[in-house]
Scaffold this active site. Structure first.
Site, PDB file in Angstrom:
ATOM      1  N   CYS A  44       0.715  -1.314  -0.137  1.00  0.00           N
ATOM      2  CA  CYS A  44      -0.045  -0.036   0.182  1.00  0.00           C
ATOM      3  C   CYS A  44       0.701   1.162  -0.041  1.00  0.00           C
ATOM      4  CB  CYS A  44      -1.046  -0.073   0.898  1.00  0.00           C
ATOM      5  SG  CYS A  44      -0.249  -0.868   2.576  1.00  0.00           S
ATOM      6  N   HIS A 107      -1.678   7.105   4.456  1.00  0.00           N
ATOM      7  CA  HIS A 107      -0.621   6.294   4.613  1.00  0.00           C
ATOM      8  C   HIS A 107       0.676   6.418   4.124  1.00  0.00           C
ATOM      9  CE1 HIS A 107      -0.573   1.577   5.063  1.00  0.00           C
ATOM     10  NE2 HIS A 107      -0.399   2.229   6.194  1.00  0.00           N
TER      11      HIS A 107
END
Length: 488
Positions: A44, A107
């Site tokens: 990710c 993130h």
């Protein structure tokens, strides 16, 4: 941009047998489907950094040098994040008067200097990390959810996720945020960039009550159905407001389906080998659909080799901007491929941490290194390629093939099961071409400062901005920076 952890085989348009994605399938029939579209990393954080900078993670700093060829991301205790020196798509779009919003998972670092509103976004509703937990707020704090500059609560405490049933209302909240933002910008005649980065298909998988138990594919399928329904509502909203012909929408994923959490909490990578964490096709080839009524011919299929980094260059092109010329940009402008059906010759590089593991040129893919995961992890039941052992290909030690790369023809063998014979003329011809591409690429690689090397429990989400107002500040432990350990 719609971005989440889904596999190539999760959509009806890509052949998923239960056909539970009618809205995405319709999006494909009204737009263009990309069969050969890739992420920039098999997990990710690095792939999100690549999408927003148009640069490989090894350039933008989203990698580790703590061990060779390791996947690394941004858990709570990571010290690093997106460097100020990187130029993000929303920062550049601002110059053309765009209003930029991120909904969902950021993130790219959770410390104050890495906040998305310091890197070009004007609004944020979502979280700096994944919805892991629930934690006890002593050893590990629960992850905060932000509205713009400040937290408005924490997962599991204020934003419920029932780990027994999988029920959570988060996708509905993210959908409403998207619809409201689009309405607001349309009313003020403002060009906008919306980065809809939802995470319901990431374990622990969740769906709202209305969708629970409605899929043939279990909880994961429920989550996919809710995402599909949400995307349908976003596209209909654009049409209802009369701005669909002025809005370019792109759907893709940040990495392949996580087979480690399959079958109950993992998706499908179709015919492709392995999944998330690996540089085989299952880890990095993604579903991708471009939609722009009145501009993109309906029902198109493109075999253009595409990458999430292209969304950076394509986004700038749509806004009439040039990519920055003071740095290496890996993304290309896809508009000629999308609007005129052109095929642009370009390679795809498959990186894992600090190592170029493989490269694709045309229909050929050469592996310079292979590694699925270590014997030690594999013996504990951690498997990124369940039921897919290909002798000499899915290796449990890092195997170097730099002198004689393993070569596959992905047209005949998309599952990477049959390496070409080293002695064949086909192998020689293909490798001559690929070797030149790799040499040219390696000359340009100036690695960025690695952001994923140092971990420290003191930097976790103990007291994010806004915690005082909510009475949700926690006391951090004493700072104790250590080298992060990345097992795979």
């Amino acid at each position: 941009v719609l971005f989440l952890q889904m596999g190539w085989g999760d959509l009806g348009a890509f052949g998923e047998p239960s056909k539970e994605t009618p809205n995405l399938d319709q999006m494909a029939s009204e737009g263009m489907l990309f069969t050969d579209f890739y992420t920039a990393s098999p997990l990710c954080s690095p792939s999100r950094a690549a999408l927003l900078t148009g640069r490989l993670p090894v350039r933008n700093g989203f990698y580790t040098t703590n061990a060779h060829a390791r996947n690394a991301y941004t858990p709570q205790d990571i010290v690093g994040g997106i460097p100020d020196s990187e130029l993000l798509l929303p920062e550049l779009l601002k110059k053309a008067g765009y209003v930029n919003k991120i909904i969902g998972k950021w993130h790219l670092g959770h410390r104050p200097q890495f906040h998305p509103l310091k890197h070009g976004f004007d609004e944020w509703f979502g979280s700096p990390n994944c919805h892991f937990g629930p934690f006890d707020n002593r050893a590990l704090p629960n992850i905060p959810v932000y509205r713009d500059w400040e937290m408005i609560g924490r997962y599991y405490e204020d934003f419920k996720i029932d780990l027994k049933t999988g029920e959570a209302n988060l996708t509905q909240l993210y959908l409403q945020e998207a619809l409201d933002f689009i309405s607001k910008q349309q009313a003020s005649q403002q060009p906008f960039f919306l980065y809809w980065a939802i995470d319901a298909t990431h374990a622990p998988v969740y769906a709202s009550k209305h969708f629970l138990g409605t899929s043939q594919r279990g909880l994961y399928g429920d989550a996919v159905r809710e995402i599909d329904d949400s995307i349908g509502k976003i596209l209909k909203h654009l049409q209802k407001l009369g701005i669909s012909e002025n809005t370019f929408v792109f759907f893709t994923s940040d990495n392949g389906a996580a087979l480690i959490s399959a079958p109950k909490q993992g998706g499908s990578n179709g015919r492709f080998l392995c999944g998330k964490q690996t540089t085989f096709e299952g880890g990095m080839r993604e579903p991708a659909i471009a939609w722009w009524p009145g501009h993109i011919p309906a029902g198109g299929v493109s075999h253009q080799l595409g990458s999430v980094m292209d969304l950076f260059s394509t986004g700038l092109s749509l806004a009439g901007l040039q990519p920055p010329s003071d740095r290496q940009i890996d993304g290309i402008d896809l508009l000629p491929a999308i609007l005129q059906g052109k095929l642009i010759d370009r390679p795809i590089f498959y990186y894992r941490g600090n190592e170029m593991m493989a490269v694709r040129v045309g229909l050929y893919k050469a592996h310079y290194w292979t590694w699925s995961n270590s014997w030690e992890e594999y013996s504990k039941g951690i498997d990124f390629c369940p039921g897919q052992n290909v002798s000499g290909v899915t290796t449990h030690t890092q195997e170097e093939h730099t002198t004689l790369p393993l070569l596959f023809h992905l047209g005949r063998d998309p599952g990477e099961k049959y390496p070409l014979s080293f002695a064949s003329d086909e192998y020689q011809r293909a490798m001559e071409r690929i070797s030149v591409v790799v040499q040219q690429h390696k000359v340009t690689v100036v690695p960025g400062e690695p952001q994923l090397n140092v971990c420290d429990k003191a930097v976790m989400n103990w007291s994010p901005p806004g915690c005082e107002k909510l009475g949700k500040c926690l006391t951090p432990p004493k700072s104790d920076p250590k080298k992060c350990f990345w097992p795979h």
